[in-house]
Motif scaffolding. Structure first.
Motif, PDB file in Angstrom:
ATOM      1  N   LYS A   1      13.726  11.135  14.343  1.00  0.00           N
ATOM      2  CA  LYS A   1      12.365  11.477  14.781  1.00  0.00           C
ATOM      3  C   LYS A   1      11.546  10.212  15.018  1.00  0.00           C
ATOM      4  O   LYS A   1      10.745  10.152  15.939  1.00  0.00           O
ATOM      5  CB  LYS A   1      11.669  12.360  13.731  1.00  0.00           C
ATOM      6  CG  LYS A   1      12.307  13.702  13.554  1.00  0.00           C
ATOM      7  CD  LYS A   1      11.940  14.588  14.699  1.00  0.00           C
ATOM      8  CE  LYS A   1      12.454  15.994  14.450  1.00  0.00           C
ATOM      9  NZ  LYS A   1      12.328  16.847  15.570  1.00  0.00           N
ATOM     10  N   PHE A   2      11.747   9.204  14.178  1.00  0.00           N
ATOM     11  CA  PHE A   2      11.021   7.946  14.340  1.00  0.00           C
ATOM     12  C   PHE A   2      11.402   7.286  15.666  1.00  0.00           C
ATOM     13  O   PHE A   2      10.538   6.827  16.411  1.00  0.00           O
ATOM     14  CB  PHE A   2      11.313   7.006  13.166  1.00  0.00           C
ATOM     15  CG  PHE A   2      10.671   5.649  13.321  1.00  0.00           C
ATOM     16  CD1 PHE A   2       9.301   5.495  13.160  1.00  0.00           C
ATOM     17  CD2 PHE A   2      11.441   4.540  13.633  1.00  0.00           C
ATOM     18  CE1 PHE A   2       8.710   4.251  13.308  1.00  0.00           C
ATOM     19  CE2 PHE A   2      10.861   3.300  13.789  1.00  0.00           C
ATOM     20  CZ  PHE A   2       9.484   3.153  13.619  1.00  0.00           C
ATOM     21  N   VAL A   3      12.693   7.244  15.961  1.00  0.00           N
ATOM     22  CA  VAL A   3      13.162   6.645  17.206  1.00  0.00           C
ATOM     23  C   VAL A   3      12.590   7.400  18.399  1.00  0.00           C
ATOM     24  O   VAL A   3      12.144   6.802  19.379  1.00  0.00           O
ATOM     25  CB  VAL A   3      14.707   6.610  17.251  1.00  0.00           C
ATOM     26  CG1 VAL A   3      15.209   6.203  18.627  1.00  0.00           C
ATOM     27  CG2 VAL A   3      15.244   5.670  16.187  1.00  0.00           C
ATOM     28  N   GLU A   4      12.560   8.715  18.337  1.00  0.00           N
ATOM     29  CA  GLU A   4      11.999   9.521  19.416  1.00  0.00           C
ATOM     30  C   GLU A   4      10.508   9.233  19.588  1.00  0.00           C
ATOM     31  O   GLU A   4      10.010   9.164  20.713  1.00  0.00           O
ATOM     32  CB  GLU A   4      12.227  11.004  19.156  1.00  0.00           C
ATOM     33  CG  GLU A   4      13.691  11.410  19.290  1.00  0.00           C
ATOM     34  CD  GLU A   4      13.955  12.833  18.837  1.00  0.00           C
ATOM     35  OE1 GLU A   4      13.035  13.501  18.303  1.00  0.00           O
ATOM     36  OE2 GLU A   4      15.099  13.282  19.009  1.00  0.00           O
ATOM     37  N   LEU A   5       9.797   9.049  18.490  1.00  0.00           N
ATOM     38  CA  LEU A   5       8.375   8.714  18.548  1.00  0.00           C
ATOM     39  C   LEU A   5       8.173   7.375  19.250  1.00  0.00           C
ATOM     40  O   LEU A   5       7.321   7.251  20.141  1.00  0.00           O
ATOM     41  CB  LEU A   5       7.769   8.671  17.145  1.00  0.00           C
ATOM     42  CG  LEU A   5       6.346   8.120  17.052  1.00  0.00           C
ATOM     43  CD1 LEU A   5       5.361   9.058  17.743  1.00  0.00           C
ATOM     44  CD2 LEU A   5       5.951   7.910  15.609  1.00  0.00           C
ATOM     45  N   ILE A   6       8.952   6.378  18.877  1.00  0.00           N
ATOM     46  CA  ILE A   6       8.847   5.057  19.495  1.00  0.00           C
ATOM     47  C   ILE A   6       9.154   5.140  20.984  1.00  0.00           C
ATOM     48  O   ILE A   6       8.472   4.520  21.808  1.00  0.00           O
ATOM     49  CB  ILE A   6       9.786   4.045  18.797  1.00  0.00           C
ATOM     50  CG1 ILE A   6       9.377   3.857  17.338  1.00  0.00           C
ATOM     51  CG2 ILE A   6       9.804   2.711  19.540  1.00  0.00           C
ATOM     52  CD1 ILE A   6       7.964   3.360  17.138  1.00  0.00           C
ATOM     53  N   GLN A   7      10.147   5.927  21.366  1.00  0.00           N
ATOM     54  CA  GLN A   7      10.481   6.092  22.778  1.00  0.00           C
ATOM     55  C   GLN A   7       9.314   6.708  23.548  1.00  0.00           C
ATOM     56  O   GLN A   7       9.003   6.280  24.659  1.00  0.00           O
ATOM     57  CB  GLN A   7      11.729   6.960  22.938  1.00  0.00           C
ATOM     58  CG  GLN A   7      12.998   6.255  22.523  1.00  0.00           C
ATOM     59  CD  GLN A   7      14.204   7.185  22.507  1.00  0.00           C
ATOM     60  OE1 GLN A   7      14.085   8.381  22.279  1.00  0.00           O
ATOM     61  NE2 GLN A   7      15.378   6.621  22.734  1.00  0.00           N
ATOM     62  N   ARG A   8       8.653   7.710  22.969  1.00  0.00           N
ATOM     63  CA  ARG A   8       7.516   8.347  23.642  1.00  0.00           C
ATOM     64  C   ARG A   8       6.347   7.375  23.781  1.00  0.00           C
ATOM     65  O   ARG A   8       5.694   7.325  24.824  1.00  0.00           O
ATOM     66  CB  ARG A   8       7.086   9.605  22.891  1.00  0.00           C
ATOM     67  CG  ARG A   8       8.000  10.791  23.117  1.00  0.00           C
ATOM     68  CD  ARG A   8       7.383  12.094  22.636  1.00  0.00           C
ATOM     69  NE  ARG A   8       6.989  12.072  21.243  1.00  0.00           N
ATOM     70  CZ  ARG A   8       7.766  12.418  20.215  1.00  0.00           C
ATOM     71  NH1 ARG A   8       8.996  12.808  20.430  1.00  0.00           N
ATOM     72  NH2 ARG A   8       7.318  12.376  18.989  1.00  0.00           N
TER      73      ARG A   8
END
Length: 70
Positions: free
Chosen positions: A3-10
Motif C-alpha cells: 500500500k505504501f508503494v502504491e501511495l508513492i506511485q500515485r
C-alpha cells in the motif's frame, strides 16, 4: 508495504502530471533524453509534441544499452 508503494506511485504520478501541464501551458522548451533507438525516439517526440510539449532537443545513444538478464 504494498500500500505504501502504491501511495508513492500515485503521488509521483500526480506531481508528474502537474509538471507536464505547466510545461505545456507555459510552452517551456525541453530536451528529450532516451536510451531507445533513434526511430523510436523520433516517434515518441512526435507524440509528445502533438500533446503540446515544446521539445527543442532530442538526445539519444548511438546504440541502446545491453539488456540485463537475471
Amino acid at each position: 508495504m504494498k500500500k505504501f508503494v502504491e501511495l508513492i506511485q500515485r503521488v509521483h504520478q500526480g506531481r508528474y502530471s502537474v509538471v507536464i501541464n505547466q510545461l505545456v501551458a507555459k510552452k517551456i522548451p525541453v530536451a528529450f533524453l532516451t536510451a531507445t533507438s533513434f526511430e523510436d525516439a523520433v516517434d515518441t517526440v512526435k507524440n509528445l509534441r502533438a500533446q503540446g510539449l515544446n521539445i527543442t532537443n532530442l538526445i539519444t545513444l548511438s546504440q541502446p544499452p545491453p539488456r540485463f538478464s537475471g
